[in-house]
Design a protein around this motif. Structure first.
Motif, PDB file in Angstrom:
ATOM      1  N   GLY A 245      40.145  46.279  35.994  1.00 46.51           N
ATOM      2  CA  GLY A 245      40.482  45.991  34.477  1.00 46.51           C
ATOM      3  C   GLY A 245      40.453  44.060  35.776  1.00 46.51           C
ATOM      4  O   GLY A 245      41.813  43.652  35.128  1.00 46.51           O
ATOM      5  N   GLN A 246      39.473  44.102  36.758  1.00 46.43           N
ATOM      6  CA  GLN A 246      40.448  42.766  37.318  1.00 46.43           C
ATOM      7  C   GLN A 246      38.977  42.048  37.583  1.00 46.43           C
ATOM      8  O   GLN A 246      38.032  43.177  38.015  1.00 46.43           O
ATOM      9  N   ALA A 247      38.512  40.626  37.380  1.00 48.87           N
ATOM     10  CA  ALA A 247      37.438  40.088  37.119  1.00 48.87           C
ATOM     11  C   ALA A 247      37.952  38.996  38.057  1.00 48.87           C
ATOM     12  O   ALA A 247      37.277  38.405  37.978  1.00 48.87           O
ATOM     13  N   SER A 248      38.549  39.187  39.342  1.00 51.05           N
ATOM     14  CA  SER A 248      39.019  38.034  40.450  1.00 51.05           C
ATOM     15  C   SER A 248      37.271  37.863  40.949  1.00 51.05           C
ATOM     16  O   SER A 248      36.277  38.606  41.367  1.00 51.05           O
ATOM     17  N   ILE A 249      37.505  36.730  42.055  1.00 46.73           N
ATOM     18  CA  ILE A 249      36.418  36.576  42.115  1.00 46.73           C
ATOM     19  C   ILE A 249      34.933  37.100  43.262  1.00 46.73           C
ATOM     20  O   ILE A 249      34.459  38.005  43.806  1.00 46.73           O
ATOM     21  N   ASP A 250      36.475  37.971  44.135  1.00 53.58           N
ATOM     22  CA  ASP A 250      36.132  38.826  45.369  1.00 53.58           C
ATOM     23  C   ASP A 250      35.607  40.348  44.496  1.00 53.58           C
ATOM     24  O   ASP A 250      35.354  40.852  45.357  1.00 53.58           O
ATOM     25  N   LYS A 251      36.200  40.712  42.790  1.00 54.83           N
ATOM     26  CA  LYS A 251      35.405  41.521  42.902  1.00 54.83           C
ATOM     27  C   LYS A 251      34.564  41.383  42.425  1.00 54.83           C
ATOM     28  O   LYS A 251      33.592  42.977  41.983  1.00 54.83           O
ATOM     29  N   VAL A 252      33.724  40.347  41.906  1.00 54.40           N
ATOM     30  CA  VAL A 252      32.156  40.187  41.858  1.00 54.40           C
ATOM     31  C   VAL A 252      31.933  39.616  42.672  1.00 54.40           C
ATOM     32  O   VAL A 252      30.269  39.966  42.236  1.00 54.40           O
TER      33      VAL A 252
END
Length: 277
Positions: free
Chosen positions: A211-218
C-alpha cells in the motif's frame, strides 16, 4: 618639580603596563585554546573521512537483484549467462579453426602442386587437414570407379561429385556453431525483456500489497528488473557481431578450399599419374 615629573612618568608607565597586560592575557588564552579548537574539528572530520572512504552499498544493483530475486529471475539470469558463455566459446574456437584453415590453404597453394605426384602431395599434408581429406577422397574416387551402378556415371562426373561432397563436409564442419550464435543473437533480448517484465510485475504486486508507492519503494525493484534487459542486450550484441564476422571469414576460407578442389580436379582429369601406392 622634578618629583612631579617623575610621578607623571611613573603614572604613565603604570597605565601603559595595565593596558598591555589584558591584551597579552587574551593572546595567551587564545593561543592556549587554539590547539583544542583545532583538535576538535580534526576529531569531527575523522569519522566523516572514514565514512567517505567506506564504499556505500548499492541497493538497486545486480547484487540486490540476486539477493531478493525469485527463482524465475535467477533462472533467466542463469540462462543468459549460459548463452553468453556458449557464444564466446564458439567465437574463440571458430576464430582459431578458420585461421588455421587459412594458413593451411596458403601453404597448400604454395607447395602441394609442386610435388612429383599427388600421393607425395597428400603425404606432405597434416593428418587432420581438410585439404588432405579432400585430396585423399578425390584420388580414391579417381582410382576406384567400379561397380554395377557407378559404371553408369562417367569418370569426370564421378570424381567431381566426390570432390564436391568432400568440400561440402568441410564447409559443414566450418559452419558448426553459427546456428547457436544466430539463436542467441535473436532470442537473448527477448529473454532479458521477459525477466524485466516479470521483475516489474513482482515489484508492482509487492507495492500493491504494502500500500505504499513512494519513490524508494518503486525505484529499487524496477531498477533491478531493468538490469535484465541490459544483460540480454549485452549477450545479444557480441553474438550478432560474431555471427556476421564468422560468416564473412568462412566465405573467404571456403573460397580458397574450392579453388584447391578445382585445381585438384583439373590435375586428376589431365591424365597425370596419380601415384604408385
Amino acid at each position: 618639580m622634578i618629583s612631579r615629573i617623575s610621578g607623571l612618568f611613573a603614572a604613565i608607565a603604570f597605565a601603559a603596563a595595565m593596558a598591555v597586560s589584558p591584551v597579552q592575557a587574551q593572546e595567551a588564552a587564545a593561543s592556549a585554546a587554539a590547539p583544542t579548537e583545532a583538535v576538535a574539528p580534526a576529531a569531527e572530520a575523522a569519522p566523516v573521512a572514514q565514512a567517505a572512504a567506506k564504499p556505500a552499498d548499492n541497493p538497486y544493483g545486480l547484487q540486490a537483484m540476486l539477493a531478493h530475486g525469485d527463482m524465475v529471475s535467477k533462472g533467466v539470469l542463469a540462462l543468459l549467462l549460459i548463452m553468453s558463455m556458449g557464444s564466446w566459446y564458439i567465437l574463440i574456437t571458430k576464430l582459431w579453426d578458420t585461421q588455421k584453415l587459412a594458413n593451411e590453404a596458403k601453404d597448400v597453394r604454395a607447395t602441394f602442386f609442386k610435388k612429383a605426384s599427388l600421393a607425395e602431395g597428400v603425404k606432405s599434408l597434416k593428418e587432420a587437414s581438410a585439404f588432405r581429406y579432400i585430396a585423399a577422397n578425390a584420388i580414391e574416387a579417381s582410382e576406384h570407379h567400379e561397380g554395377a551402378l557407378t559404371e553408369n556415371i562417367d569418370h569426370n562426373t564421378w570424381v567431381s561429385t566426390n570432390i564436391e561432397r568432400s568440400v561440402a563436409e568441410v564447409q559443414s564442419r566450418v559452419q558448426t556453431g553459427l546456428g547457436f550464435l544466430a539463436t542467441v543473437g535473436s532470442t537473448s533480448p527477448f529473454i532479458g525483456l521477459f525477466g524485466t517484465v516479470w521483475g516489474i510485475l513482482q515489484a508492482l504486486t509487492a507495492i500493491g500489497v504494502a500500500g505504499q508507492a513512494s519513490i524508494d519503494k518503486v525505484a529499487g525493484p524496477v531498477g533491478e528488473a531493468l538490469i535484465m534487459t541490459a544483460i540480454g542486450l549485452g549477450v545479444a550484441v557480441p553474438a550478432v557481431l560474431g555471427y556476421n564476422w564468422l560468416v564473412n571469414r568462412n566465405k573467404s576460407v571456403m573460397g580458397q578450399v574450392r579453388a584447391f578442389a578445382g585445381d585438384l580436379h583439373g590435375v586428376l582429369m589431365g591424365n597425370r599419374q596419380v601415384a604408385k601406392r
